[in-house]
Design an enzyme around this catalytic site. Structure first.
Site, PDB file in Angstrom:
ATOM      1  N   ASN A   1      -0.184   5.814   0.099  1.00  0.00           N
ATOM      2  CA  ASN A   1      -1.114   6.926  -0.106  1.00  0.00           C
ATOM      3  C   ASN A   1      -0.349   8.225  -0.328  1.00  0.00           C
ATOM      4  OD1 ASN A   1      -1.400   5.997   2.910  1.00  0.00           O
ATOM      5  ND2 ASN A   1      -2.055   8.099   3.071  1.00  0.00           N
ATOM      6  N   ASP A   2      -0.516   9.239   0.504  1.00  0.00           N
ATOM      7  CA  ASP A   2      -0.030  10.593   0.197  1.00  0.00           C
ATOM      8  C   ASP A   2       1.441  10.684  -0.236  1.00  0.00           C
ATOM      9  OD1 ASP A   2      -2.327  10.771   1.708  1.00  0.00           O
ATOM     10  OD2 ASP A   2      -1.497  12.115   3.211  1.00  0.00           O
TER      11      ASP A   2
ATOM     12  N   TRP B   1      -4.060  -0.067   4.004  1.00  0.00           N
ATOM     13  CA  TRP B   1      -3.458   0.937   4.891  1.00  0.00           C
ATOM     14  C   TRP B   1      -3.163   0.300   6.248  1.00  0.00           C
ATOM     15  CZ3 TRP B   1      -4.466   3.463   9.529  1.00  0.00           C
ATOM     16  CH2 TRP B   1      -3.787   4.670   9.727  1.00  0.00           C
TER      17      TRP B   1
ATOM     18  N   TRP C   1       0.799  -1.241   0.000  1.00  0.00           N
ATOM     19  CA  TRP C   1       0.000   0.000   0.000  1.00  0.00           C
ATOM     20  C   TRP C   1       0.825   1.282   0.000  1.00  0.00           C
ATOM     21  CZ3 TRP C   1      -5.111   1.749   0.210  1.00  0.00           C
ATOM     22  CH2 TRP C   1      -5.287   3.055   0.701  1.00  0.00           C
TER      23      TRP C   1
ATOM     24  N   GLU D   1      -6.628  18.461   5.846  1.00  0.00           N
ATOM     25  CA  GLU D   1      -5.414  17.648   5.807  1.00  0.00           C
ATOM     26  C   GLU D   1      -4.401  18.259   4.831  1.00  0.00           C
ATOM     27  OE1 GLU D   1      -6.603  13.202   6.953  1.00  0.00           O
ATOM     28  OE2 GLU D   1      -7.132  13.633   4.884  1.00  0.00           O
TER      29      GLU D   1
ATOM     30  N   TRP E   1      -9.624   7.851  -0.742  1.00  0.00           N
ATOM     31  CA  TRP E   1      -9.986   7.023   0.414  1.00  0.00           C
ATOM     32  C   TRP E   1     -11.321   6.312   0.175  1.00  0.00           C
ATOM     33  CZ3 TRP E   1      -6.407   5.740   3.570  1.00  0.00           C
ATOM     34  CH2 TRP E   1      -5.371   6.624   3.880  1.00  0.00           C
TER      35      TRP E   1
ATOM     36  N   ARG F   1      -1.943  17.292  12.181  1.00  0.00           N
ATOM     37  CA  ARG F   1      -0.987  16.514  11.377  1.00  0.00           C
ATOM     38  C   ARG F   1      -0.617  17.186  10.048  1.00  0.00           C
ATOM     39  NH1 ARG F   1      -5.785  13.492  11.596  1.00  0.00           N
ATOM     40  NH2 ARG F   1      -6.985  13.500   9.665  1.00  0.00           N
TER      41      ARG F   1
ATOM     42  N   SER G   1       1.947  11.908   7.325  1.00  0.00           N
ATOM     43  CA  SER G   1       2.458  12.785   6.271  1.00  0.00           C
ATOM     44  C   SER G   1       3.244  13.985   6.785  1.00  0.00           C
ATOM     45  CB  SER G   1       1.298  13.282   5.410  1.00  0.00           C
ATOM     46  OG  SER G   1       0.840  12.213   4.624  1.00  0.00           O
TER      47      SER G   1
ATOM     48  N   GLN H   1       3.495   7.935   1.941  1.00  0.00           N
ATOM     49  CA  GLN H   1       2.897   7.112   2.986  1.00  0.00           C
ATOM     50  C   GLN H   1       2.875   5.671   2.485  1.00  0.00           C
ATOM     51  OE1 GLN H   1       1.002   8.481   6.271  1.00  0.00           O
ATOM     52  NE2 GLN H   1       3.047   9.165   5.727  1.00  0.00           N
TER      53      GLN H   1
HETATM   54  C1  FRU Z   1      -4.291  12.144   4.066  1.00  0.00           C
HETATM   55  C2  FRU Z   1      -3.944  11.521   5.404  1.00  0.00           C
HETATM   56  C3  FRU Z   1      -3.101  12.463   6.240  1.00  0.00           C
HETATM   57  C4  FRU Z   1      -2.355  11.535   7.142  1.00  0.00           C
HETATM   58  C5  FRU Z   1      -2.104  10.353   6.247  1.00  0.00           C
HETATM   59  C6  FRU Z   1      -2.113   9.038   6.961  1.00  0.00           C
HETATM   60  O1  FRU Z   1      -4.622  11.225   3.081  1.00  0.00           O
HETATM   61  O2  FRU Z   1      -5.107  11.132   6.079  1.00  0.00           O
HETATM   62  O3  FRU Z   1      -3.836  13.452   6.921  1.00  0.00           O
HETATM   63  O4  FRU Z   1      -1.182  12.106   7.624  1.00  0.00           O
HETATM   64  O5  FRU Z   1      -3.114  10.376   5.264  1.00  0.00           O
HETATM   65  O6  FRU Z   1      -1.680   8.003   6.140  1.00  0.00           O
END
Ligand code: FRU
Length: 492
Positions: free
Chosen positions: A36-37, A61, A34, A215, A298, A160, A97, A53
């Site tokens: 993400n960001d 995740w 996986w 975010e 998401w 965050r 992140s 991420q």
């Molecule tokens: C955005 C988020 C951030 C967080 C991260 C966690 O997609 O939710 O706010 O830091 O992903 O993986």
């Protein structure tokens, strides 16, 4: 074995099981499992670094690590070892992140430590932390961590995604946050030495319609204005706007650094496809502001989980400001390095109905220029990756001045259509990038962009140009086959 080595071992094993059918040819993606960001975008000692991420142990995740990619030209990427692994007392449950800066010649990452208190009640706290590297590969977390242990008093627990930059003598940090009343906002910190941070105040917050949590903020100057990029959670869908679960967009304004006042206009979405989130930017040595987003959303369907990997990042895109009130997004010039053979079809011809272009290639760049002044059609556009039972359609309605991306026959059956208003009076230029499981549409030189993941079945190829209820003059139709930058890697 330390936690980084463990993650590397897991990725090596998982990499062998990855199914290639939807693997990207030229987009950033994980070796396996996986992501993400995008995180920590920076040009450091002449090379571009992109972190992300990452959960190296599963296609879903989980406890967040930071994966790491590097490139000399923003196009050819090389995987580096996992940069951050969670598990210290300030980042027990995840390294969330954040951003990167050059600090005393070192590469420094500033990230959020996620710490679960009670998983069932989703009770957690979040801290801001720093890790530094001398070689740009191996990172050491500072003994001073957490450098910010808790959010301000009037804050909820969401705290965050720090983005840090230097301005004159001081360091600055924006953090995504939610007030006690659950109003999404971005707060600002300042530090004289990078380690001691003082809370300055709220930079911007929701007027009540922009969600409960903002975010992944980013704050920068673009052509004389200040831009606050945010990824708000909790905005209600409104007509054709805010169709995804969460959005990424921006506020344009003027910032007074003496008073910390940011006077800005209304929120605008940055991209109108299905899969574009958590965008971050870097400023490179050519003075370009370059944005990269997570090319997924998401809670959406992610068929590649069955293939042992999940998640990709968009092409790097250059941001420019139009007339002080709109951001244009276009692929960076270096994408031309991907081009293989060039093909022209029906340049300066009029088409009526459909014109089919046979190609078995899946990695393609396409430029189609329609002359709307020599046009009797109501709708013009393109279909790609299979026609009829399975296809992805990009069409422009001259009547509604609306650009539509229809992926409902390409693996997004539930919620396949996205629209964006586009005032194209004389010409419609569609600039597309197709990868094995993505489409990026740049219309009229960045006036509108639409980014989505698509999941066509094996063997679906070809392009169709079309006009409905009349004809249209095609001024140009060019396509290029594109290089697979990962080819050698996958064989290993
Ligand atoms: C955005 C988020 C951030 C967080 C991260 C966690 O997609 O939710 O706010 O830091 O992903 O993986």
């Amino acid at each position: 074995m330390n936690r980084i080595q463990q993650a590397e071992e897991a990725l090596k094993k998982a990499g062998k099981k990855v199914n290639r059918r939807y693997r990207m040819g030229y987009h950033m993606m994980p070796r396996a499992n996986w992501i993400n960001d995008p995180n920590g975008l920076i040009q450091y000692k002449g090379e571009y670094h992109v972190f992300y991420q990452h959960h190296p142990y599963d296609e879903n995740w989980g406890p967040m690590h930071w994966g790491h990619l590097k490139s000399k030209d923003l196009i050819h990427w090389e995987h580096l070892p996992v940069a951050l692994a969670p598990g210290d007392e300030f980042d027990e449950s995840g390294c969330f992140s954040g951003s990167a800066v050059e600090y005393n010649g070192d590469l420094a990452l500033i990230y959020t430590g996620h710490n679960m208190i009670d998983e069932e009640k989703d009770d957690f706290y979040q801290t801001q932390n720093i890790a530094v590297s001398k070689d740009g590969i191996v990172f050491e977390k500072l003994k001073e961590n957490p450098v910010i242990a808790e959010p301000p008093e009037d804050s909820a627990r969401h705290f965050r995604d720090p983005k840090v930059w230097k301005h004159r003598e001081n360091w600055y940090m924006v953090v995504g946050n939610s007030s006690k009343e659950n109003v999404g906002r971005v707060i600002l910190y300042r530090s004289p030495n990078f380690v001691d941070w003082e809370y300055v105040g709220v930079l911007a917050q929701s007027d009540g319609n922009l969600g409960f949590m903002w975010e992944c903020p980013d704050f920068f100057e673009l052509d004389g204005k200040h831009i606050l990029l945010i990824s708000p959670q909790g905005i209600e869908a409104d007509g054709e706007s805010y169709q995804n679960l969460y959005q990424t967009g921006y506020l344009i304004g003027d910032y007074d650094e003496e008073t910390n006042e940011f006077v800005h206009g209304s929120f605008k979405e940055l991209d109108h496809g299905h899969d574009f989130y958590a965008v971050q930017t870097l400023l490179d040595d050519k003075g370009r502001r370059i944005a990269i987003g997570w090319m997924d959303m998401w809670e959406s369907e992610m068929p590649t989980k069955a293939d042992g990997w999940c998640g990709a990042l968009t092409l790097p895109r250059e941001l420019t400001l139009k007339d002080g009130h709109k951001i244009l997004m276009n692929p960076v010039e270096e994408t031309k390095l991907l081009r293989g053979s060039e093909h022209h079809e029906c340049d300066n011809q009029s088409i009526s109905g459909s014109y089919f272009i046979k190609t078995a290639e899946k990695l393609l760049e396409v430029v189609a220029v329609f002359d709307l002044t020599i046009c009797s059609a109501e709708t013009v556009g393109l279909k790609i990756r299979g026609i009829e039972q399975e296809e992805t359609t990009i069409k422009y309605s001259l009547i509604d001045q609306k650009l539509t991306l229809d992926c409902s026959k390409s693996g997004k059956a539930r919620d396949g259509v996205r629209n964006v208003r586009l005032e194209a009076d004389e010409k419609l230029t569609l600039h597309l990038f197709l990868d094995r499981s993505s489409i990026e549409v740049f219309a009229n030189h960045g006036e509108a962009t639409m980014t989505s993941r698509i999941y066509p079945k094996e063997g679906r190829a070809g392009i169709e140009l079309f006009s409905e209820k009349g004809n249209v003059r095609v001024e140009e139709f060019t396509y290029w086959t594109l290089k697979d930058i990962w080819k050698g890697d996958e064989a290993k």
